[in-house]
Scaffold this active site. Structure first.
Site, mmCIF file in Angstrom:
data_model
loop_
_atom_site.group_PDB
_atom_site.id
_atom_site.type_symbol
_atom_site.label_atom_id
_atom_site.label_comp_id
_atom_site.label_asym_id
_atom_site.label_seq_id
_atom_site.Cartn_x
_atom_site.Cartn_y
_atom_site.Cartn_z
ATOM 1 N N ARG A 265 -13.512 -31.439 -45.231
ATOM 2 C CA ARG A 265 -12.606 -32.109 -44.301
ATOM 3 C C ARG A 265 -13.254 -32.233 -42.926
ATOM 4 O O ARG A 265 -13.846 -31.274 -42.417
ATOM 5 C CB ARG A 265 -11.303 -31.308 -44.149
ATOM 6 C CG ARG A 265 -10.588 -31.013 -45.475
ATOM 7 C CD ARG A 265 -9.739 -32.156 -45.936
ATOM 8 N NE ARG A 265 -9.120 -31.902 -47.239
ATOM 9 C CZ ARG A 265 -7.948 -31.312 -47.407
ATOM 10 N NH1 ARG A 265 -7.262 -30.899 -46.355
ATOM 11 N NH2 ARG A 265 -7.460 -31.128 -48.616
ATOM 12 N N ARG A 280 -8.514 -22.711 -40.848
ATOM 13 C CA ARG A 280 -8.738 -24.147 -40.741
ATOM 14 C C ARG A 280 -10.236 -24.396 -40.587
ATOM 15 O O ARG A 280 -10.843 -23.936 -39.632
ATOM 16 C CB ARG A 280 -7.973 -24.707 -39.534
ATOM 17 C CG ARG A 280 -7.890 -26.227 -39.486
ATOM 18 C CD ARG A 280 -7.103 -26.673 -38.257
ATOM 19 N NE ARG A 280 -5.755 -26.161 -38.264
ATOM 20 C CZ ARG A 280 -4.718 -26.757 -38.870
ATOM 21 N NH1 ARG A 280 -4.914 -27.869 -39.534
ATOM 22 N NH2 ARG A 280 -3.517 -26.237 -38.821
ATOM 23 N N GLU A 352 1.179 -23.025 -45.195
ATOM 24 C CA GLU A 352 1.148 -23.643 -46.525
ATOM 25 C C GLU A 352 -0.125 -23.248 -47.280
ATOM 26 O O GLU A 352 -1.238 -23.348 -46.747
ATOM 27 C CB GLU A 352 1.225 -25.163 -46.365
ATOM 28 C CG GLU A 352 1.012 -25.940 -47.656
ATOM 29 C CD GLU A 352 -0.345 -26.606 -47.699
ATOM 30 O OE1 GLU A 352 -1.007 -26.517 -48.761
ATOM 31 O OE2 GLU A 352 -0.761 -27.203 -46.691
ATOM 32 N N SER A 355 0.527 -27.290 -51.994
ATOM 33 C CA SER A 355 1.336 -28.475 -51.763
ATOM 34 C C SER A 355 1.440 -29.217 -53.093
ATOM 35 O O SER A 355 0.430 -29.653 -53.640
ATOM 36 C CB SER A 355 0.683 -29.353 -50.695
ATOM 37 O OG SER A 355 1.551 -30.365 -50.261
ATOM 38 N N ARG A 394 -6.483 -19.885 -47.050
ATOM 39 C CA ARG A 394 -5.354 -19.187 -46.438
ATOM 40 C C ARG A 394 -4.878 -18.024 -47.298
ATOM 41 O O ARG A 394 -4.298 -17.075 -46.786
ATOM 42 C CB ARG A 394 -4.215 -20.168 -46.166
ATOM 43 C CG ARG A 394 -4.578 -21.132 -45.044
ATOM 44 C CD ARG A 394 -3.493 -22.131 -44.728
ATOM 45 N NE ARG A 394 -3.917 -23.011 -43.650
ATOM 46 C CZ ARG A 394 -3.229 -24.072 -43.237
ATOM 47 N NH1 ARG A 394 -2.070 -24.381 -43.820
ATOM 48 N NH2 ARG A 394 -3.689 -24.823 -42.257
#
Length: 429
Positions: A265, A280, A352, A355, A394
């Site tokens: 990402r 992140r 989160e 998802s 996470r």
């Protein structure tokens, strides 16, 4: 991609659905309708001219036989040929704009979703109790550094900000998580896929990431030709295109897959202190679940994926909640999404970790993915669904923070111990 019939039948309802997703596409919808009419008018006019062309051409032998002048006929044939060519060129321009606009429209949210953004997300259920400590807990960055799980400094040295490097028992613990996910999915009858990590543009287009988010991925230009690949941001981008431009047999559905990949990402790491570390970053590991189903089976498939994600988190012993996202918090490609959120103590809130989403027929239309209905023999667009099962970036910090002991050691979740030779507690050397 939305069904043009759906847009034509009730354009105001489509506009309202997109506004519920906090996207105003009124002008785009109106332009699509105008282009669709123009496209059909051009096609009709061209077919009429081709019919006249065929009719006129059949008179030429008769005129010649009768000794009549054929020059006017050939002149008319030339005019028709020129006009047909002009129409074809106009049609290509119209269809290019039409396709670009259709690809730019987000998916419509399911009607039971609340409109608006994350402020309207709805927690559906909670599992377990929030973790409490009888000592001052450490941040996962400090725990991972003290226990030799992660070398943040050298990770940045190798790849720059937003990257880290697993070391020693940290690397084994990360791999234990992935093995736990993989073994669970295999036991549930899902097929294991290891897709390419570099994908063609059309994969992103089918998944709904392109063209809108084309600048948010890492691109790789081939130095020997004009091809451009991109590094997959999630295995969904690959899995959604497995059957692109194919027609499946109804008897072969549903198709249930899972894939392990690193994910890449371009998103910038957060500057907030509570998100330091690996919460992140630009590269992380994830196991992704994916299903291709008949339309009438997709709601049950969605519930199955949500339950699977919840059970994975339960198995690790975490307190978590399942949240139904409001329309505006769902991604552009998805009609509905539930997030599984866990507590990372140092972040003082929920984050989160999975998802689960239903795209309905949106991705299938973009990728022309269909199945042949046995009762009618006709092809229909199928439904696609995906869910994280799970992402580790996470899960890992939550695991070390929630399982830390007063002396700075960390308990290994019971489901992971078999992958670490029975190791129950990891202590500082």
């Amino acid at each position: 991609m939305l069904d043009i019939k759906r847009i034509k039948e009730d354009p105001e309802k489509v506009k309202a659905g997109l506004r519920a997703k906090e996207v105003n596409c009124d002008q785009e919808v109106d332009r699509i309708l105008a282009l669709d009419k123009e496209r059909r008018d051009i096609i009709f006019a061209t077919e009429q001219m081709k019919a006249e062309q065929n009719k006129v051409s059949k008179t030429i032998p008769q005129l010649k036989k009768a000794g009549e002048d054929t020059a006017p006929v050939f002149q008319r044939m030339g005019e028709l040929k020129s006009q047909i060519a002009a129409n074809d060129e106009t049609l290509r321009t119209v269809e290019a704009e039409y396709r670009t606009l259709m690809l730019s429209l987000p998916n419509l949210p399911d009607e039971d979703l609340k409109p608006g953004g994350k402020e309207n997300n709805e927690p559906l259920r909670y599992f377990g109790e929030p973790h409490k400590f009888d000592f001052p807990p450490k941040h996962h960055v400090d725990l991972c550094t003290d226990l030799g799980f992660i070398d943040y400094t050298r990770g940045v040295k190798l790849a720059g900000s937003g990257f880290w490097m697993y070391t020693g028992l940290g690397a084994r613990l990360e791999w234990a998580l992935l093995n736990y996910f993989i073994d669970t999915h295999l036991a549930d009858g899902y097929e294991f896929i290891l897709p390419p990590h570099m994908l063609e543009y059309q994969c992103g287009e089918t998944a709904g990431q392109f063209p809108k988010f084309a600048d948010e991925v890492y691109k790789i230009q081939n130095p020997t030709d004009d091809r451009t690949h991109y590094m997959l941001p999630t295995a969904e981008a690959a899995l959604a295109s497995i059957y692109r431009d194919e027609i499946l047999a109804e008897a072969d559905l549903p198709k249930k897959f899972f894939a392990y990949t690193p994910c890449f990402r371009r998103e910038a790491g957060s500057a907030r202190a509570e998100e330091r570390g690996m919460v992140r970053g630009h590269q992380f590991n994830k196991v992704e679940m994916f299903q291709f189903t008949r339309p009438e089976d997709s709601d049950d498939a969605f519930d199955e994926l949500v339950t699977k994600a919840e059970n994975l988190v339960k198995g690790l012993g975490f307190h978590f909640r399942t949240v139904k996202l409001a329309a505006g918090d769902c991604s552009a490609s998805m009609a509905r999404t539930y997030d599984i959120e866990i507590q990372i103590p140092s972040m003082q809130g929920y984050k989160e970790v999975s998802s689960v989403s239903n795209a309905r027929d949106y991705q299938a239309r973009r990728g022309n993915i269909r199945f042949r209905r046995e009762a009618t023999g006709k092809p229909e667009f199928l439904h696609t669904l995906n869910g994280s099962g799970l992402a580790t970036s996470r899960i890992f910090p939550a695991m070390v923070e929630q399982n830390q002991l007063k002396d700075g050691s960390v308990k290994v979740p019971e489901v992971l111990q078999k992958y670490l030779g029975g190791l129950e507690v990891i202590s500082k050397k």
